[in-house]
Design a protein around this motif. Sequence first.
Motif, PDB file in Angstrom:
ATOM      1  N   LEU A  11       0.831  -1.199   0.000  1.00  0.00           N
ATOM      2  CA  LEU A  11       0.000   0.000   0.000  1.00  0.00           C
ATOM      3  C   LEU A  11       0.866   1.250   0.000  1.00  0.00           C
ATOM      4  O   LEU A  11       2.034   1.222   0.377  1.00  0.00           O
ATOM      5  CB  LEU A  11      -0.966  -0.005   1.190  1.00  0.00           C
ATOM      6  N   THR A  12       0.265   2.326  -0.452  1.00  0.00           N
ATOM      7  CA  THR A  12       0.894   3.639  -0.357  1.00  0.00           C
ATOM      8  C   THR A  12       0.190   4.407   0.751  1.00  0.00           C
ATOM      9  O   THR A  12      -0.965   4.118   1.088  1.00  0.00           O
ATOM     10  CB  THR A  12       0.765   4.428  -1.669  1.00  0.00           C
ATOM     11  N   TYR A  13       0.891   5.354   1.339  1.00  0.00           N
ATOM     12  CA  TYR A  13       0.235   6.187   2.346  1.00  0.00           C
ATOM     13  C   TYR A  13       1.025   7.466   2.566  1.00  0.00           C
ATOM     14  O   TYR A  13       2.210   7.560   2.238  1.00  0.00           O
ATOM     15  CB  TYR A  13       0.080   5.445   3.677  1.00  0.00           C
ATOM     16  N   GLU A  14       0.347   8.437   3.120  1.00  0.00           N
ATOM     17  CA  GLU A  14       0.974   9.628   3.669  1.00  0.00           C
ATOM     18  C   GLU A  14       0.507   9.760   5.106  1.00  0.00           C
ATOM     19  O   GLU A  14      -0.669   9.535   5.406  1.00  0.00           O
ATOM     20  CB  GLU A  14       0.603  10.886   2.876  1.00  0.00           C
ATOM     21  N   LEU A  15       1.430  10.101   5.975  1.00  0.00           N
ATOM     22  CA  LEU A  15       1.120  10.309   7.383  1.00  0.00           C
ATOM     23  C   LEU A  15       1.333  11.786   7.706  1.00  0.00           C
ATOM     24  O   LEU A  15       2.442  12.307   7.549  1.00  0.00           O
ATOM     25  CB  LEU A  15       2.023   9.441   8.267  1.00  0.00           C
ATOM     26  N   ASP A  23       5.676  11.088   7.148  1.00  0.00           N
ATOM     27  CA  ASP A  23       6.100   9.806   6.608  1.00  0.00           C
ATOM     28  C   ASP A  23       5.283   9.509   5.358  1.00  0.00           C
ATOM     29  O   ASP A  23       4.168  10.020   5.196  1.00  0.00           O
ATOM     30  CB  ASP A  23       5.867   8.717   7.657  1.00  0.00           C
ATOM     31  N   LYS A  24       5.842   8.684   4.471  1.00  0.00           N
ATOM     32  CA  LYS A  24       5.086   8.300   3.287  1.00  0.00           C
ATOM     33  C   LYS A  24       5.661   7.030   2.683  1.00  0.00           C
ATOM     34  O   LYS A  24       6.818   6.675   2.902  1.00  0.00           O
ATOM     35  CB  LYS A  24       5.101   9.414   2.241  1.00  0.00           C
ATOM     36  N   ALA A  25       4.829   6.328   1.943  1.00  0.00           N
ATOM     37  CA  ALA A  25       5.244   5.211   1.097  1.00  0.00           C
ATOM     38  C   ALA A  25       4.596   5.466  -0.256  1.00  0.00           C
ATOM     39  O   ALA A  25       3.388   5.701  -0.333  1.00  0.00           O
ATOM     40  CB  ALA A  25       4.786   3.878   1.680  1.00  0.00           C
ATOM     41  N   LEU A 135      -2.329  10.694  14.572  1.00  0.00           N
ATOM     42  CA  LEU A 135      -1.791  10.241  13.289  1.00  0.00           C
ATOM     43  C   LEU A 135      -2.886  10.265  12.224  1.00  0.00           C
ATOM     44  O   LEU A 135      -3.910   9.587  12.358  1.00  0.00           O
ATOM     45  CB  LEU A 135      -1.242   8.814  13.429  1.00  0.00           C
ATOM     46  N   ASN A 136      -2.664  11.037  11.177  1.00  0.00           N
ATOM     47  CA  ASN A 136      -3.639  11.162  10.093  1.00  0.00           C
ATOM     48  C   ASN A 136      -3.108  10.471   8.840  1.00  0.00           C
ATOM     49  O   ASN A 136      -2.138  10.933   8.234  1.00  0.00           O
ATOM     50  CB  ASN A 136      -3.906  12.639   9.804  1.00  0.00           C
ATOM     51  N   PHE A 137      -3.736   9.360   8.473  1.00  0.00           N
ATOM     52  CA  PHE A 137      -3.292   8.565   7.337  1.00  0.00           C
ATOM     53  C   PHE A 137      -4.233   8.713   6.145  1.00  0.00           C
ATOM     54  O   PHE A 137      -5.455   8.713   6.298  1.00  0.00           O
ATOM     55  CB  PHE A 137      -3.248   7.075   7.697  1.00  0.00           C
ATOM     56  N   THR A 138      -3.656   8.824   4.961  1.00  0.00           N
ATOM     57  CA  THR A 138      -4.394   8.675   3.709  1.00  0.00           C
ATOM     58  C   THR A 138      -3.556   7.779   2.809  1.00  0.00           C
ATOM     59  O   THR A 138      -2.322   7.775   2.902  1.00  0.00           O
ATOM     60  CB  THR A 138      -4.626  10.021   2.998  1.00  0.00           C
ATOM     61  N   GLY A 139      -4.205   7.007   1.957  1.00  0.00           N
ATOM     62  CA  GLY A 139      -3.432   6.144   1.076  1.00  0.00           C
ATOM     63  C   GLY A 139      -4.304   5.256   0.220  1.00  0.00           C
ATOM     64  O   GLY A 139      -5.518   5.461   0.103  1.00  0.00           O
ATOM     65  N   LYS A 140      -3.667   4.241  -0.367  1.00  0.00           N
ATOM     66  CA  LYS A 140      -4.373   3.341  -1.279  1.00  0.00           C
ATOM     67  C   LYS A 140      -3.738   1.961  -1.228  1.00  0.00           C
ATOM     68  O   LYS A 140      -2.515   1.822  -1.133  1.00  0.00           O
ATOM     69  CB  LYS A 140      -4.312   3.892  -2.711  1.00  0.00           C
ATOM     70  N   VAL A 141      -4.583   0.942  -1.293  1.00  0.00           N
ATOM     71  CA  VAL A 141      -4.101  -0.439  -1.377  1.00  0.00           C
ATOM     72  C   VAL A 141      -3.623  -0.687  -2.805  1.00  0.00           C
ATOM     73  O   VAL A 141      -4.355  -0.439  -3.764  1.00  0.00           O
ATOM     74  CB  VAL A 141      -5.209  -1.437  -1.003  1.00  0.00           C
TER      75      VAL A 141
END
Length: 220
Positions: A11-15, A23-25, A135-141
């Motif tokens: 998954l991708t995400y931004e924290l 943080d991010k992936a 912690l606020n996460f947004t992202g996608k599988v």
Amino acid sequence: MKVQKNHVVELTYELIVDGKLADKATQDRPLDYIHGTHMLLPKFESEVEGKEPGEEFAFTLTPEEGYGTFDDSRLIELPKAAFEIDGKVREDLLVVGQIIPMLSNTGQVVQGTVHEVKADTVVMDFNHPMAGKTLNFTGKVVSVREATEKELKEGLHGEYLPQEEHECHCHKGEGACHGEGHKDGECCHGEGHKDGECCHGEGHKDGECCHGEGHCHKED
């Protein structure tokens, strides 16, 4: 295929923490893990469970759901002599915000952050860097597949193997496994290493810094 226990998830995400990107992936370097094996925060896993590749997510974790509230008792004042190497204090390490791997009284490697530097002492913070933070996460599988028997036994990157067999391998993301920040070359558990050596007992002798650079103070 949906995100579920014993499946490999990318998954991708931004924290976002305190209004800033912490943080991010990314799509090129996603976070990968085996779901349901306690590799990530429980609430994080529950929020993405059941989602399919391409699905997006957005959620907020309270400090209690993340890394706990800030504990003042984990601020420990140590003499500067604890950071001596060859009779000299490593002043270059004693910078506010610097993370220094240290040994606990049980021999475990813990991450201490320099909180304050005084004339003769250093206040170290042994709280998690994200303690007390929302912690606020947004992202996608990105993808989901069944884990192989070998992966379930040894871990996705060999993390269940004995340390002498485990190559200190980090995920393909730029940021944190478990939401724990790390720099390039550090392990997924936030355990720093140098020249390919892990901090947890590898590459250093008793009483040495986990960088292999000298003294490693034992936390009470």
